[in-house]
Each structure stands twice: as structure tokens, then as C-alpha cells.
Scaffold this motif. Structure first.
Motif, mmCIF file in Angstrom:
data_model
loop_
_atom_site.group_PDB
_atom_site.id
_atom_site.type_symbol
_atom_site.label_atom_id
_atom_site.label_comp_id
_atom_site.label_asym_id
_atom_site.label_seq_id
_atom_site.Cartn_x
_atom_site.Cartn_y
_atom_site.Cartn_z
ATOM 1 N N GLU A 34 -61.868 50.332 22.101
ATOM 2 C CA GLU A 34 -61.799 51.514 21.247
ATOM 3 C C GLU A 34 -61.595 52.751 22.110
ATOM 4 O O GLU A 34 -62.242 52.910 23.147
ATOM 5 N N PHE A 35 -60.710 53.618 21.645
ATOM 6 C CA PHE A 35 -60.379 54.854 22.347
ATOM 7 C C PHE A 35 -60.789 56.047 21.491
ATOM 8 O O PHE A 35 -61.199 55.886 20.340
ATOM 9 N N GLY A 36 -60.643 57.230 22.030
ATOM 10 C CA GLY A 36 -61.027 58.439 21.304
ATOM 11 C C GLY A 36 -60.068 58.829 20.204
ATOM 12 O O GLY A 36 -60.435 59.576 19.298
ATOM 13 N N SER A 37 -58.838 58.332 20.294
ATOM 14 C CA SER A 37 -57.827 58.702 19.305
ATOM 15 C C SER A 37 -56.693 57.688 19.308
ATOM 16 O O SER A 37 -56.588 56.845 20.214
ATOM 17 N N PHE A 38 -55.825 57.805 18.321
ATOM 18 C CA PHE A 38 -54.631 56.969 18.264
ATOM 19 C C PHE A 38 -53.741 57.222 19.471
ATOM 20 O O PHE A 38 -53.193 56.288 20.059
ATOM 21 N N GLU A 40 -54.528 58.155 22.496
ATOM 22 C CA GLU A 40 -55.083 57.484 23.679
ATOM 23 C C GLU A 40 -54.815 55.983 23.621
ATOM 24 O O GLU A 40 -54.446 55.376 24.634
ATOM 25 N N ALA A 41 -55.013 55.379 22.466
ATOM 26 C CA ALA A 41 -54.774 53.940 22.309
ATOM 27 C C ALA A 41 -53.310 53.608 22.553
ATOM 28 O O ALA A 41 -52.980 52.650 23.266
ATOM 29 N N ASN A 63 -52.859 47.169 17.097
ATOM 30 C CA ASN A 63 -53.425 48.512 17.201
ATOM 31 C C ASN A 63 -53.661 49.030 15.793
ATOM 32 O O ASN A 63 -52.753 49.034 14.969
ATOM 33 N N TYR A 65 -55.297 52.501 14.444
ATOM 34 C CA TYR A 65 -55.743 53.838 14.821
ATOM 35 C C TYR A 65 -56.189 53.884 16.286
ATOM 36 O O TYR A 65 -55.351 53.904 17.180
ATOM 37 N N ASN A 66 -57.475 53.900 16.561
ATOM 38 C CA ASN A 66 -57.946 54.064 17.943
ATOM 39 C C ASN A 66 -58.403 52.751 18.580
ATOM 40 O O ASN A 66 -59.003 52.759 19.650
ATOM 41 N N THR A 67 -58.117 51.644 17.949
ATOM 42 C CA THR A 67 -58.591 50.347 18.433
ATOM 43 C C THR A 67 -57.418 49.444 18.790
ATOM 44 O O THR A 67 -56.483 49.288 18.009
#
Length: 95
Positions: A34-38, A40-41, A63, A65-67
Motif C-alpha cells: 500500500e502506498f500513500g496515493s495512486f 505513488e503506486a 493495482n 488506487y494505492n494498492t
């Protein structure tokens, strides 16, 4: 043994400590990140794509959103090989 020779369950279990954040089985290595945002992902996935292309070894992934969920296995071998551990280690270095 070549880099693309399939590992049995015992070989995978012995190597699992090298990639502690991955769920390891003889069929695949799996990780959910998991990341802070789309953005970043997606940036992470772009970086992985460049490494995977150089290795000529491509992940199964998704993917939302942020995962990012990643599954690694060597299709030609029908399971996990050295290539999967090499790519998992390279992915871990990006995080």
C-alpha cells in the motif's frame, strides 16, 4: 541448476527468509503493498516494469488506487524459480 529451473516446496521454504515480506509457496511469491496515493503506486509499478523488462521476467499484478498486489512465478517452469527471488529482491529495494 539454471535460473529458470522450478524449485520444490522445500527449496522455496529455505529461500523464503530472503524475501520476508512475501508469502512464499512452490506456486508463487506474493506481496501486497500500500502506498500513500495512486500516483505513488503507479510510479512504483513503472519502476518495477523497467526492472522486469531488463530481466525479461514479468510479474502478474494488479493495482487498485494505492494498492499494488504482485504475484511472481515462472510460467515456463510452472512455479517458483531463481528468477522470481531475484525479481522479488529487486522490488523490495524499490520500497
Amino acid at each position: 541448476m539454471t535460473r529458470s529451473a522450478r524449485f520444490d516446496a522445500d527449496q522455496v521454504a529455505r529461500r523464503a527468509g530472503e524475501v520476508p515480506d512475501w508469502a512464499c509457496s512452490a506456486e508463487s511469491l506474493r506481496r501486497k503493498i500500500e502506498f500513500g496515493s495512486f500516483v505513488e503506486a503507479f510510479g512504483f509499478m513503472s519502476s518495477v516494469a523497467l526492472i522486469a523488462e531488463r530481466m525479461d521476467h514479468h510479474p502478474n499484478w494488479s493495482n487498485v488506487y494505492n494498492t499494488v498486489e504482485i504475484e511472481l512465478n515462472t510460467h515456463d517452469a510452472g512455479g517458483v524459480t531463481e528468477l522470481d527471488f531475484e525479481l522479488a529482491t529487486a522490488i523490495d529495494k524499490l520500497i
